[in-house]
Design an enzyme around this catalytic site. Structure first.
Site, PDB file in Angstrom:
ATOM      1  N   LYS A 165       0.823  -1.214   0.000  1.00  0.00           N
ATOM      2  CA  LYS A 165       0.000   0.000   0.000  1.00  0.00           C
ATOM      3  C   LYS A 165       0.850   1.254   0.000  1.00  0.00           C
ATOM      4  CE  LYS A 165      -4.410  -1.560   1.906  1.00  0.00           C
ATOM      5  NZ  LYS A 165      -5.432  -1.337   2.942  1.00  0.00           N
ATOM      6  N   LYS A 207      -6.876 -10.213  -8.593  1.00  0.00           N
ATOM      7  CA  LYS A 207      -8.056 -10.482  -7.763  1.00  0.00           C
ATOM      8  C   LYS A 207      -9.112  -9.397  -7.990  1.00  0.00           C
ATOM      9  CE  LYS A 207      -8.060  -8.396  -3.241  1.00  0.00           C
ATOM     10  NZ  LYS A 207      -8.638  -8.434  -1.953  1.00  0.00           N
ATOM     11  N   LYS A 232     -11.938  -3.673  -5.113  1.00  0.00           N
ATOM     12  CA  LYS A 232     -12.588  -2.359  -5.149  1.00  0.00           C
ATOM     13  C   LYS A 232     -11.699  -1.343  -5.841  1.00  0.00           C
ATOM     14  CE  LYS A 232     -14.602  -3.302  -0.657  1.00  0.00           C
ATOM     15  NZ  LYS A 232     -14.126  -3.441   0.725  1.00  0.00           N
TER      16      LYS A 232
END
Ligand code: ATP
Ligand code: LTN
Length: 342
Positions: A120, A203, A206
């Protein structure tokens, strides 16, 4: 379990973040649907980790709205606040309090090894890495240990955070005396890991472009269009295979939606083409999601009732959390507060 006392049912706990533009089919098939099944067999705690959601740049108005919407989605999918404890993390202050104590037994190097932080913090669009993002896994450990959870059903991506949680529980227990249940991971199988419809090697998430992600709130026309334009593979056979990631993903979705095995789906479509198969996947999807969407619209239209449900959930959660926190504070040597002193 609270040490010494045996509970009748094992306790499970899990959370889903109120981020992005709504929950997607991966969240539903890989997580939420299992939580619904678990609420009768387990003493189930489910919560919205809104404090985790502010570890990357965020919009306060969107967080506020998405928190209620996420709860409404969970209830629309079948979580029943009278059969589970459903709450919002920031409404139970013990999470932050225990996180502090756990942070004081976590090694800097240990926290620095967490791969989600590295991933991240490398993604510029999430903003510059913060100390909150760095300590994210410690707050997650507090979420779990406060409730003495026996099992934590999460996806593969959360495995490392669960290992840290187990290490911290064992370390605390060894150093200060038995306090926390050491939770077992309960990792969803990779077969249930949905991939993106446009980029079937990644995957479903969102944070990828919406064309490849099926949102629970997509209307039937959009759902049908997304399935129809899903990337498929060479050949025309409806079979699972490493060289057919697109069709494999759709077979997995069809199987999960209809309660069949992937082999049964393959057999049903032997000799039939992609077109017919995709039409059936779209129909199964609409049949599953339409009733969820209708319930969602009803539930989200009554924010007062949602806030009431969350108030009840926070009270139930806090009862357990405050008892664990009091024990942990006592174990590390904090002086208890005299209540009502004049
Ligand atoms: P993002 O998509 O931005 O990475 P997320 O969709 O993983 O976020 P979370 O709130 O982190 O959302 O996850 C909620 C639960 O859904 C977790 O248990 C996670 O493992 C599961 N999950 C998420 N994506 C998938 C997927 N594609 N397939 C199966 N399960 C998934
Ligand atoms: N990090 C998790 C969300 C989460 C969680 C938890 C899951 C925060 N605290 C405690 C299980 C238990 C995620 O991104 N899926």
């Amino acid at each position: 379990m609270t040490l010494g006392k045996r509970r009748e049912r094992e306790r499970v706990l899990s959370g889903i973040q109120p981020t992005g533009s709504g929950s997607h089919l991966g969240n539903y098939l890989g997580a939420i649907r299992h939580w619904v099944q678990m609420q009768d067999d387990f003493d189930a705690f489910y919560f919205i980790p809104d404090m985790h959601a502010i570890t990357v740049v965020h919009d306060p108005a969107a967080l506020h709205r998405r928190t209620r919407e996420t709860v409404a989605e969970l209830v629309a999918c079948g979580l029943d606040p009278s059969r589970c404890t459903l709450f919002v993390q920031s409404q139970v202050p013990e999470h932050a309090q225990l996180a502090w104590v756990l942070g004081c037994i976590t090694g800097y190097g240990e926290a620095n090894r967490m791969t989600q932080f590295k991933d991240k913090s490398a993604r510029g669009e999430l903003g510059a890495a913060t100390v909150g993002l760095f300590t994210y896994p410690i707050l997650q450990a507090a979420d779990i240990l406060l409730y003495q959870a026996d099992r934590v059903p999460v996806g593969e991506d959360q495995k490392q955070h669960l290992e840290l949680t187990r290490d911290l529980a064992q370390r605390f227990n060894a150093r200060f005396g038995p306090t926390f249940t050491v939770p077992a991971a309960y990792i969803a199988t990779t077969a249930e890991r949905l991939t993106d419809l446009q980029e079937p090697h990644r995957k479903m998430s969102k944070s990828l472009p919406p064309g490849g992600t099926i949102y629970l709130q997509d209307d039937p026309k959009v759902l049908t269009k997304k399935i129809r334009s899903a990337v498929t593979d060479m050949g025309r056979e409806v079979v699972v295979g490493p060289d057919k990631p697109g069709i494999t993903n759709l077979i997995g979705i069809h199987a999960a939606l209809t309660g069949q095995s992937t082999q049964e789906v393959e057999r049903a479509y032997a000799g039939k083409g992609y077109g017919e198969f995709k039409a059936d996947v779209a129909a199964a999807l609409v049949a599953t999601l339409e009733p969820i969407q209708t319930r969602f619209r009803e539930i989200v239209a009554d924010p007062g009732e949602l806030d009431r449900i969350l108030g009840v959930g926070a009270d139930k959660a806090e009862e357990v959390a405050s008892a664990t926190l009091a024990t942990a504070f006592d174990r590390v040597g904090f002086l208890p507060r005299a209540r009502g002193a004049q």
